[in-house]
Design a protein around this motif. Structure first.
Motif, PDB file in Angstrom:
ATOM      1  N   GLU A  19      67.433  33.319 -45.242  1.00  0.00           N
ATOM      2  CA  GLU A  19      67.549  34.234 -44.107  1.00  0.00           C
ATOM      3  C   GLU A  19      66.427  34.012 -43.095  1.00  0.00           C
ATOM      4  O   GLU A  19      66.617  34.174 -41.892  1.00  0.00           O
ATOM      5  N   GLY A  20      65.251  33.644 -43.597  1.00  0.00           N
ATOM      6  CA  GLY A  20      64.119  33.399 -42.699  1.00  0.00           C
ATOM      7  C   GLY A  20      64.432  32.328 -41.676  1.00  0.00           C
ATOM      8  O   GLY A  20      64.325  32.549 -40.460  1.00  0.00           O
ATOM      9  N   ILE A  21      64.857  31.178 -42.150  1.00  0.00           N
ATOM     10  CA  ILE A  21      65.122  30.078 -41.225  1.00  0.00           C
ATOM     11  C   ILE A  21      66.373  30.343 -40.385  1.00  0.00           C
ATOM     12  O   ILE A  21      66.435  29.988 -39.205  1.00  0.00           O
ATOM     13  N   VAL A  22      67.332  31.041 -40.977  1.00  0.00           N
ATOM     14  CA  VAL A  22      68.550  31.370 -40.224  1.00  0.00           C
ATOM     15  C   VAL A  22      68.204  32.271 -39.042  1.00  0.00           C
ATOM     16  O   VAL A  22      68.620  32.023 -37.902  1.00  0.00           O
ATOM     17  N   GLY A  23      67.393  33.301 -39.311  1.00  0.00           N
ATOM     18  CA  GLY A  23      67.011  34.233 -38.239  1.00  0.00           C
ATOM     19  C   GLY A  23      66.146  33.552 -37.183  1.00  0.00           C
ATOM     20  O   GLY A  23      66.379  33.696 -35.980  1.00  0.00           O
ATOM     21  N   LEU A  24      65.182  32.783 -37.673  1.00  0.00           N
ATOM     22  CA  LEU A  24      64.250  32.101 -36.765  1.00  0.00           C
ATOM     23  C   LEU A  24      64.962  31.151 -35.799  1.00  0.00           C
ATOM     24  O   LEU A  24      64.606  31.038 -34.629  1.00  0.00           O
ATOM     25  N   THR A  25      65.962  30.447 -36.317  1.00  0.00           N
ATOM     26  CA  THR A  25      66.587  29.381 -35.522  1.00  0.00           C
ATOM     27  C   THR A  25      67.876  29.838 -34.829  1.00  0.00           C
ATOM     28  O   THR A  25      68.514  29.032 -34.152  1.00  0.00           O
ATOM     29  N   ARG A  26      68.254  31.116 -35.006  1.00  0.00           N
ATOM     30  CA  ARG A  26      69.578  31.546 -34.522  1.00  0.00           C
ATOM     31  C   ARG A  26      69.837  31.229 -33.042  1.00  0.00           C
ATOM     32  O   ARG A  26      70.858  30.603 -32.728  1.00  0.00           O
ATOM     33  N   PRO A  27      68.935  31.620 -32.134  1.00  0.00           N
ATOM     34  CA  PRO A  27      69.266  31.348 -30.720  1.00  0.00           C
ATOM     35  C   PRO A  27      69.422  29.842 -30.449  1.00  0.00           C
ATOM     36  O   PRO A  27      70.350  29.427 -29.750  1.00  0.00           O
ATOM     37  N   ASP A  28      68.535  29.035 -31.027  1.00  0.00           N
ATOM     38  CA  ASP A  28      68.634  27.589 -30.811  1.00  0.00           C
ATOM     39  C   ASP A  28      69.852  26.998 -31.504  1.00  0.00           C
ATOM     40  O   ASP A  28      70.481  26.063 -30.990  1.00  0.00           O
TER      41      ASP A  28
END
Lengths: 337, 337
Positions: free
Chosen positions: A17-26
């Motif tokens: 979830e960390g990386i999913v949330g962090l990278t969502r806009p990109d």
């Protein structure tokens, strides 16, 4: 999570979830770019591309590229193009792999070659490779191009090697590690190394991110190899026994073969080399793997590479991206906990 | 050859000896680079590469890249790397083509897929593509990279298009031209355009050399299509009737179909769409092509593109390289004179 802990490790279950949330806009931009670059007036191309995209996995590799750029404060738009290139290189490999392995299912969905044939799979894979290079060229970083084009050659070399090694029980542990280093870890390493490169981070950071990606890729593949013999993995869309039925000689098999007696070695030769791999043989194989602790040993290796990947990101400046990258390691390993 | 004639056209028979002699020293370096870049610890790769190299043709494409650089006074070593890349892109395409077309013979020699299987052909093709990009990156010219990576995507797109169009007599002349523009002319155009690019020639010269390569490529393919129905071509290693038996709808067939009556159209549909293409059908096809002047018309188109290619090189500064490039056009056309 105390301030003294450089990287949080105290959750019960790691998550992406960390990386999913962090990278969502990109990643939304990556997905739009993928759709646009998979477009063509030749109708069959977008049709196959959409099939791959809709049946696709977690998009772990492009997320790693985005997070690796963000971890060094990158603010431009080139990480989006490189992430899409990485996903195209991966997708092209899957298309060609399915032809080579004569696979009918991937993640429970019919493969492109089953629906449209081997011919279209080979050619659309080539098209995606070409489009990947076009996007990399647009980025204009010779260093990133060198890293990704090298990965592309190394992956293919690893696949040919695997083809030569397939179905030979003489495959050694070193052979196997060389194959997964090439066919899996090389793309993870390239995907994460290009982040600091385009962010202009210093060379030590490029080295660290290359090590992170490589060791994560090795751990990821070893875990995959375990899951192929572990019934609890069904939820992940992997079919137990696929590797066994294809005669793919993975580390658990190599370990059990080395530790087995003459009768057991004869069993493995019949199964892997002569294709006597029905359900009864699969059960027998699983029993031998358990008897020799081959799955446990493979898991231990995966944890070792995971620890090394985690250590590599420790050297990065603290940031949410660094934490997300560390969590990805735990997530991959936790699949076998 | 008078001094007033900008390009010699007065020989009885055009030859490629001009370009062969001009490029000989550099082509020796290209060949050495090809052998070295086709090397690998994975034994199967050099074995397949050597098979392709020893059964290979004239190496026309890399010679064109060398001559296109020399025509602008290029003195570095990057034309050798780009020429080897061009040959690798071409070789990778042949490997994948043979898989897609299920071809057993190429130039009278068994294809790699017949000897080593489709799997190895797909993967070694991928390896050569990766090595091609590595060499291009070493050259360090973003413009050359953009030209060649674009060609690589366009070629694959053309192949997919051809696959979709194959065996449909609804294929129009425009469809056909778009396919050969992509699958053949794009690589010729890229091979010749990168010469002035690395030589730092002005943009008008890049445009001229792109046109030269494209029109030469179109002429070359049209001539090939004629030779497939012309028995006198045996010496060139092409088997008469290959296209017919594979249901490949080329310009001669499109023209004869358009000019034929209902009975003839039914014949073409049976032959190309339903695969009724035995030797008797091939004879019938050849008779129909003659009756409607379809081969003559195709030759006339080839000569038209050839004249355009010749015109494009007229704009270059006079040099032995320019003469050699002009002679290549005549040589390609002369195959059907």
């Amino acid at each position: 999570m105390s301030a003294a802990t450089p990287l949080a490790q105290d959750r019960r279950r790691a998550s992406i979830e960390g990386i999913v949330g962090l990278t969502r806009p990109d990643m939304e931009r990556v997905n739009a770019l993928i759709l646009s670059m998979a477009g063509s007036n030749v109708e069959l191309i977008p049709r196959i591309a959409e099939h791959l995209i809709s049946s696709g996995g977690k998009r772990l590799r492009p997320m790693l590229t985005i997070a690796s750029a963000l971890a060094f404060g990158y603010e431009g738009g080139n990480h989006v193009k490189l992430a899409a290139s990485v996903e195209f290189l991966h997708t092209a490999t899957l298309l060609h792999d399915d032809v080579v392995d004569e696979s009918d299912l991937r993640r429970g969905t019919e493969t492109a070659r089953t629906i449209w044939g081997n011919q279209a799979s080979v050619l659309v894979g080539d098209y995606l490779l070409g489009q990947a290079f076009k996007m990399m060229v647009e980025v204009g970083s010779m260093r990133a191009l060198a890293i990704l084009s090298n990965a592309s050659a190394v992956i293919a070399e690893g696949e040919v090697w695997q083809l030569s090694a397939a179905k030979h029980m003489t495959t050694s542990e070193a052979d196997y590690l060389a194959v997964i280093d090439a066919k899996t870890a090389a793309l993870f390493a390239a995907a994460t190394e290009v982040g600091p490169v385009i962010a202009g981070a210093d060379e030590a950071m490029q080295v660290a991110m290359r090590r992170y990606g490589r060791d994560l890729g090795l751990a990821f593949q070893l875990v995959d190899d375990v899951l192929d013999y572990d019934g609890s993995a069904q939820a992940l869309g992997k079919n137990v026994g696929d590797d066994f039925r294809e005669g793919k000689i993975t580390l658990p098999v190599i370990l059990a073969f080395a530790r087995g007696d003459e009768g057991e070695r004869a069993f493995w030769r019949r199964a892997m080399e002569e294709g006597r791999n029905d359900d009864a043989a699969l059960e027998e194989a699983a029993a031998l793997l358990r008897r020799h602790g081959a799955l446990e040993e493979t898991k231990a290796r995966a944890r070792g590479y995971g620890a090394s990947a985690r250590e590599a990101v420790e050297s990065l400046p603290p940031s949410p991206a660094r934490q997300a990258l560390a969590d990805v390691v735990d997530f991959c390993i936790d699949r076998i906990v």
